[in-house]
Design a protein around this motif. Structure first.
Motif, mmCIF file in Angstrom:
data_model
loop_
_atom_site.group_PDB
_atom_site.id
_atom_site.type_symbol
_atom_site.label_atom_id
_atom_site.label_comp_id
_atom_site.label_asym_id
_atom_site.label_seq_id
_atom_site.Cartn_x
_atom_site.Cartn_y
_atom_site.Cartn_z
ATOM 1 N N SER A 74 46.700 137.847 -37.287
ATOM 2 C CA SER A 74 47.693 138.698 -37.940
ATOM 3 C C SER A 74 47.223 140.138 -38.064
ATOM 4 O O SER A 74 48.025 141.067 -37.995
ATOM 5 C CB SER A 74 48.003 138.163 -39.339
ATOM 6 O OG SER A 74 48.521 136.865 -39.253
ATOM 7 N N LEU A 75 45.932 140.325 -38.270
ATOM 8 C CA LEU A 75 45.403 141.674 -38.490
ATOM 9 C C LEU A 75 45.224 142.479 -37.210
ATOM 10 O O LEU A 75 45.241 143.704 -37.255
ATOM 11 C CB LEU A 75 44.079 141.603 -39.248
ATOM 12 C CG LEU A 75 44.193 141.124 -40.693
ATOM 13 C CD1 LEU A 75 42.803 141.023 -41.322
ATOM 14 C CD2 LEU A 75 45.074 142.048 -41.508
ATOM 15 N N GLU A 76 45.050 141.815 -36.075
ATOM 16 C CA GLU A 76 44.850 142.556 -34.826
ATOM 17 C C GLU A 76 46.026 143.475 -34.497
ATOM 18 O O GLU A 76 45.814 144.649 -34.210
ATOM 19 C CB GLU A 76 44.568 141.590 -33.672
ATOM 20 C CG GLU A 76 43.151 141.092 -33.676
ATOM 21 C CD GLU A 76 42.870 140.143 -32.525
ATOM 22 O OE1 GLU A 76 43.742 139.969 -31.648
ATOM 23 O OE2 GLU A 76 41.770 139.573 -32.513
ATOM 24 N N PRO A 77 47.278 143.001 -34.532
ATOM 25 C CA PRO A 77 48.392 143.930 -34.265
ATOM 26 C C PRO A 77 48.509 145.020 -35.341
ATOM 27 O O PRO A 77 48.896 146.145 -35.052
ATOM 28 C CB PRO A 77 49.634 143.042 -34.271
ATOM 29 C CG PRO A 77 49.142 141.656 -34.106
ATOM 30 C CD PRO A 77 47.756 141.626 -34.657
ATOM 31 N N ALA A 78 48.163 144.685 -36.577
ATOM 32 C CA ALA A 78 48.227 145.683 -37.648
ATOM 33 C C ALA A 78 47.249 146.821 -37.380
ATOM 34 O O ALA A 78 47.538 147.987 -37.681
ATOM 35 C CB ALA A 78 47.933 145.029 -38.997
ATOM 36 N N ALA A 79 46.102 146.499 -36.804
ATOM 37 C CA ALA A 79 45.133 147.543 -36.466
ATOM 38 C C ALA A 79 45.726 148.496 -35.435
ATOM 39 O O ALA A 79 45.501 149.708 -35.496
ATOM 40 C CB ALA A 79 43.846 146.917 -35.946
ATOM 41 N N GLY A 80 46.493 147.956 -34.497
ATOM 42 C CA GLY A 80 47.140 148.809 -33.500
ATOM 43 C C GLY A 80 48.145 149.765 -34.114
ATOM 44 O O GLY A 80 48.303 150.900 -33.655
ATOM 45 N N ILE A 81 48.820 149.321 -35.167
ATOM 46 C CA ILE A 81 49.794 150.184 -35.841
ATOM 47 C C ILE A 81 49.092 151.391 -36.465
ATOM 48 O O ILE A 81 49.615 152.491 -36.478
ATOM 49 C CB ILE A 81 50.569 149.381 -36.907
ATOM 50 C CG1 ILE A 81 51.476 148.363 -36.223
ATOM 51 C CG2 ILE A 81 51.376 150.301 -37.815
ATOM 52 C CD1 ILE A 81 52.124 147.378 -37.167
ATOM 53 N N VAL A 82 47.887 151.192 -36.958
ATOM 54 C CA VAL A 82 47.123 152.285 -37.572
ATOM 55 C C VAL A 82 46.485 153.167 -36.505
ATOM 56 O O VAL A 82 46.522 154.397 -36.597
ATOM 57 C CB VAL A 82 46.039 151.711 -38.518
ATOM 58 C CG1 VAL A 82 45.129 152.801 -39.032
ATOM 59 C CG2 VAL A 82 46.687 150.959 -39.667
ATOM 60 N N ILE A 83 45.920 152.568 -35.474
ATOM 61 C CA ILE A 83 45.160 153.306 -34.469
ATOM 62 C C ILE A 83 46.049 154.148 -33.563
ATOM 63 O O ILE A 83 45.665 155.244 -33.167
ATOM 64 C CB ILE A 83 44.295 152.327 -33.633
ATOM 65 C CG1 ILE A 83 43.181 151.755 -34.484
ATOM 66 C CG2 ILE A 83 43.730 152.987 -32.402
ATOM 67 C CD1 ILE A 83 42.193 152.764 -35.011
ATOM 68 N N THR A 84 47.222 153.673 -33.215
ATOM 69 C CA THR A 84 48.067 154.384 -32.253
ATOM 70 C C THR A 84 48.410 155.807 -32.699
ATOM 71 O O THR A 84 48.222 156.749 -31.927
ATOM 72 C CB THR A 84 49.336 153.564 -31.950
ATOM 73 O OG1 THR A 84 48.935 152.289 -31.436
ATOM 74 C CG2 THR A 84 50.219 154.267 -30.941
ATOM 75 N N PRO A 85 48.884 156.029 -33.925
ATOM 76 C CA PRO A 85 49.156 157.417 -34.326
ATOM 77 C C PRO A 85 47.879 158.262 -34.414
ATOM 78 O O PRO A 85 47.890 159.445 -34.073
ATOM 79 C CB PRO A 85 49.812 157.307 -35.704
ATOM 80 C CG PRO A 85 50.107 155.874 -35.919
ATOM 81 C CD PRO A 85 49.342 155.084 -34.931
ATOM 82 N N LEU A 86 46.778 157.648 -34.848
ATOM 83 C CA LEU A 86 45.517 158.396 -34.909
ATOM 84 C C LEU A 86 45.057 158.804 -33.514
ATOM 85 O O LEU A 86 44.564 159.909 -33.312
ATOM 86 C CB LEU A 86 44.435 157.560 -35.602
ATOM 87 C CG LEU A 86 44.645 157.286 -37.081
ATOM 88 C CD1 LEU A 86 43.547 156.375 -37.620
ATOM 89 C CD2 LEU A 86 44.697 158.579 -37.876
ATOM 90 N N ALA A 87 45.222 157.915 -32.555
ATOM 91 C CA ALA A 87 44.860 158.238 -31.170
ATOM 92 C C ALA A 87 45.741 159.356 -30.627
ATOM 93 O O ALA A 87 45.263 160.234 -29.912
ATOM 94 C CB ALA A 87 44.961 156.992 -30.300
ATOM 95 N N ALA A 88 47.027 159.350 -30.981
ATOM 96 C CA ALA A 88 47.930 160.409 -30.527
ATOM 97 C C ALA A 88 47.510 161.762 -31.091
ATOM 98 O O ALA A 88 47.495 162.769 -30.371
ATOM 99 C CB ALA A 88 49.363 160.083 -30.927
#
Length: 120
Positions: free
Chosen positions: A46-60
């Motif tokens: 469950s937490l793996e996709p949630a990490a993507g939600i946080v990382i994607t805007p930071l990466a942008a």
């Protein structure tokens, strides 16, 4: 040139994922109490996709500040360093004792806890 950079980047990311993904699952399974394996692995899923939600805007945002190559090198180096540090720290963990063995492991209860259908 950009195709070569993309190829090398994807290859290195694949190596990084292959090197750390399996040990991560193994460590979760080995050091979590046997009675909680289903819950621990389910929470991890469950937490793996949630990490993507946080990382994607930071990466942008980071991409707007630095180049694609610099961000790729920084992200790969960060993942590698964090992975190696965690693996080294995990070596200091005491392995579970024989009394932690769950005699019901592998039953339909585990299959249902992992989101599958009951066997049989």
């Amino acid at each position: 040139e950009s195709e070569a950079v993309a190829f090398v980047g994807v290859f290195l990311w694949g190596v990084d994922t292959a090197f750390f993904f399996v040990p991560t699952r193994t460590l979760l399974q080995r050091y979590a109490p046997a009675a909680f394996h289903g819950r621990v692995l389910s929470l991890n899923q469950s937490l793996e996709p949630a990490a993507g939600i946080v990382i994607t805007p930071l990466a942008a945002v980071a991409l707007g500040v630095v180049s694609v190559q610099a961000l790729g090198i920084l992200a790969g180096a960060t993942a590698t360093v964090v992975g190696v540090v965690v693996l080294l720290l995990a070596r200091g963990l005491a392995p579970p004792s024989a009394s932690d063995y769950d005699p019901t492991a592998g039953t339909s209860r585990d299959a249902i806890a992992l989101g599958g259908a009951a066997p049989g």
